[in-house]
Scaffold this active site. Structure first.
Site, PDB file in Angstrom:
ATOM      1  N   TYR A  26       0.834  -1.203   0.000  1.00 54.10           N
ATOM      2  CA  TYR A  26       0.000   0.000   0.000  1.00 54.10           C
ATOM      3  C   TYR A  26       0.871   1.255   0.000  1.00 54.10           C
ATOM      4  CZ  TYR A  26      -4.599   2.182   0.569  1.00 54.10           C
ATOM      5  OH  TYR A  26      -5.771   2.877   0.363  1.00 54.10           O
ATOM      6  N   SER A  28       2.638   4.101  -2.838  1.00 51.57           N
ATOM      7  CA  SER A  28       2.009   5.006  -3.790  1.00 51.57           C
ATOM      8  C   SER A  28       1.178   4.252  -4.817  1.00 51.57           C
ATOM      9  CB  SER A  28       3.080   5.847  -4.490  1.00 51.57           C
ATOM     10  OG  SER A  28       2.512   6.626  -5.522  1.00 51.57           O
ATOM     11  N   GLN A  29       1.772   3.246  -5.455  1.00 53.17           N
ATOM     12  CA  GLN A  29       1.066   2.514  -6.503  1.00 53.17           C
ATOM     13  C   GLN A  29      -0.043   1.636  -5.920  1.00 53.17           C
ATOM     14  OE1 GLN A  29       0.190   2.440 -10.158  1.00 53.17           O
ATOM     15  NE2 GLN A  29       2.297   3.165  -9.863  1.00 53.17           N
ATOM     16  N   SER A  52       2.590  -3.323   9.591  1.00 49.19           N
ATOM     17  CA  SER A  52       2.722  -2.274   8.582  1.00 49.19           C
ATOM     18  C   SER A  52       2.044  -0.985   9.025  1.00 49.19           C
ATOM     19  CB  SER A  52       2.111  -2.733   7.256  1.00 49.19           C
ATOM     20  OG  SER A  52       2.061  -1.662   6.338  1.00 49.19           O
ATOM     21  N   GLN A  87       9.978  -8.619  -3.416  1.00 52.52           N
ATOM     22  CA  GLN A  87       8.910  -9.443  -3.987  1.00 52.52           C
ATOM     23  C   GLN A  87       9.199 -10.943  -3.942  1.00 52.52           C
ATOM     24  OE1 GLN A  87       7.461  -8.344  -7.865  1.00 52.52           O
ATOM     25  NE2 GLN A  87       7.017  -6.218  -7.265  1.00 52.52           N
ATOM     26  N   HIS A 109       5.320  -4.226 -12.895  1.00 54.02           N
ATOM     27  CA  HIS A 109       6.660  -4.141 -13.474  1.00 54.02           C
ATOM     28  C   HIS A 109       7.123  -5.574 -13.690  1.00 54.02           C
ATOM     29  CE1 HIS A 109      10.598  -2.875 -14.541  1.00 54.02           C
ATOM     30  NE2 HIS A 109      11.179  -3.061 -13.388  1.00 54.02           N
ATOM     31  N   GLY A 135       1.520   6.269  -8.416  1.00 55.65           N
ATOM     32  CA  GLY A 135       0.202   5.973  -7.882  1.00 55.65           C
ATOM     33  C   GLY A 135      -0.626   7.199  -7.545  1.00 55.65           C
ATOM     34  N   SER A 253      12.909  30.781 -26.871  1.00 56.52           N
ATOM     35  CA  SER A 253      13.418  31.823 -27.773  1.00 56.52           C
ATOM     36  C   SER A 253      14.151  31.188 -28.952  1.00 56.52           C
ATOM     37  CB  SER A 253      14.368  32.743 -27.020  1.00 56.52           C
ATOM     38  OG  SER A 253      15.578  32.063 -26.710  1.00 56.52           O
TER      39      SER A 253
END
Length: 328
Positions: A26, A28-29, A52, A87, A109, A135, A253
């Site tokens: 939990y 950002s994503q 957590s 992971q 990912h 996220g 410019s």
């Protein structure tokens, strides 16, 4: 070959309407995806460690929260949204044994699948739905009635419906409002790592530091150098994001555009392009992945040392003072 792009009209939500989605993590994503899916009417459970700090945040967001093992057991789709380096261990110890035939194992990912750090059983769908934005942006844009584009990849199609399930998942994120591009785990992983190293992070940060050092070593004040090579970068990037390179050049410019067109290749010349090819070769061969995996197993000594060096770079010291001054 042009990309295959899917939109909301290409989605049939029946492929996911009776499924429970377990979001593991939990950050950002994880937060952005879980909230969007829930607001889209999907059945979501968030899996987190017992200790957590995100548990209360997820509960306050109105979501069901359990420990990772229970979420994986409940989920018909298990979306793993914790850092790449943790992971594999979490998958092996808390998720793998809770997967049932026909479940979906999802990622945002492709690193751990592509480099065989996670080897899924042959009785599950393995897919990737990867929003092309952080996220918080995924959430903010969804609430505005729009969406962040996403990538969809299928690694293993046990059910024969994994593409349709993946599209329905992406639809729940709001991604089909903007477009979902079909890709592969290999293409997403290798282009993502290359982009981070050669351009978005590694290339940009080194270019900024080199410009800052060039000016300050010649006696220009660090505050002026900071504004010229870092602060104004956002203005240029925003223009490129909104209108592309040509649109950006129409907004600057003629002097700046002439300098861009005639001098840029002297900075990013043959040597830089050859270095990019070497970086891509290391990504494709798995050399970078092996190095990063070994670095994590050794408790990140090189990573920590280099991180500390850059955090104490002169441009960071100057920038902290200037940003404080600007935001007063």
């Amino acid at each position: 070959m042009s990309a295959t792009i899917y939109y909301s009209d290409d989605v049939d939500e029946k492929y996911i309407s009776d499924k429970k989605i377990a979001i593991i993590g939990y950050g950002s994503q994880g937060r952005g995806q879980a909230q969007n899916l829930s607001d889209s009417g999907y059945d979501v459970v968030v899996g987190l460690r017992k200790d957590s700090s995100s548990r209360e945040v997820a509960k306050e967001d109105g979501l069901e929260v359990t420990e990772i093992e229970e979420a994986a057991d409940k989920g018909d789709i298990v979306q793993i949204l914790i850092p790449d380096n943790v992971q594999p261990e979490v998958y092996e110890s808390k998720i793998e044994s809770h997967l049932d035939p026909g479940d979906g194992l999802f990622f945002s990912h492709g690193f751990n699948i592509h480099y065989n750090q996670i080897v899924p059983p042959d009785f599950v769908d393995v897919a990737m739905v990867a929003p092309k934005g952080p996220g918080n942006l995924v959430r903010r844009v969804y609430k505005q009635g729009e969406g962040v584009p996403a990538l969809l990849a299928i690694y293993q199609d046990y059910s024969g419906e994994s593409k349709d399930i993946g599209l329905a998942y992406a639809h729940g994120l709001g991604a089909t409002r903007a477009g979902v591009i079909l890709t592969t785990f290999k293409e997403e992983t290798e282009t993502d790592l290359f982009g981070e190293q050669a351009v978005l992070c590694g290339g940009v940060t080194e270019l900024i530091k080199a410009g800052f050092e060039t000016l300050t070593e010649e006696g220009y004040r660090p505050e002026i150098a900071y504004f010229e090579v870092l602060n104004e970068l956002k203005l240029i990037v925003d223009l490129i994001y909104e209108e592309g390179l040509t649109g950006m050049r129409k907004s600057i410019s003629d002097t700046a555009e002439y300098g861009d067109l005639t001098r840029g290749k002297r900075v990013i010349g043959k040597e830089s392009r050859e270095a990019m090819k070497e970086l891509l070769k290391e990504v494709k061969s798995g050399e970078f992945a092996r190095e990063w995996i070994s670095e994590n197993k050794a408790n990140r000594p090189k990573f920590t040392r280099l991180q500390e060096i850059d955090e104490n770079h002169k441009i960071e010291q100057v920038g902290r003072k200037l940003r404080e001054m600007i935001t007063r």
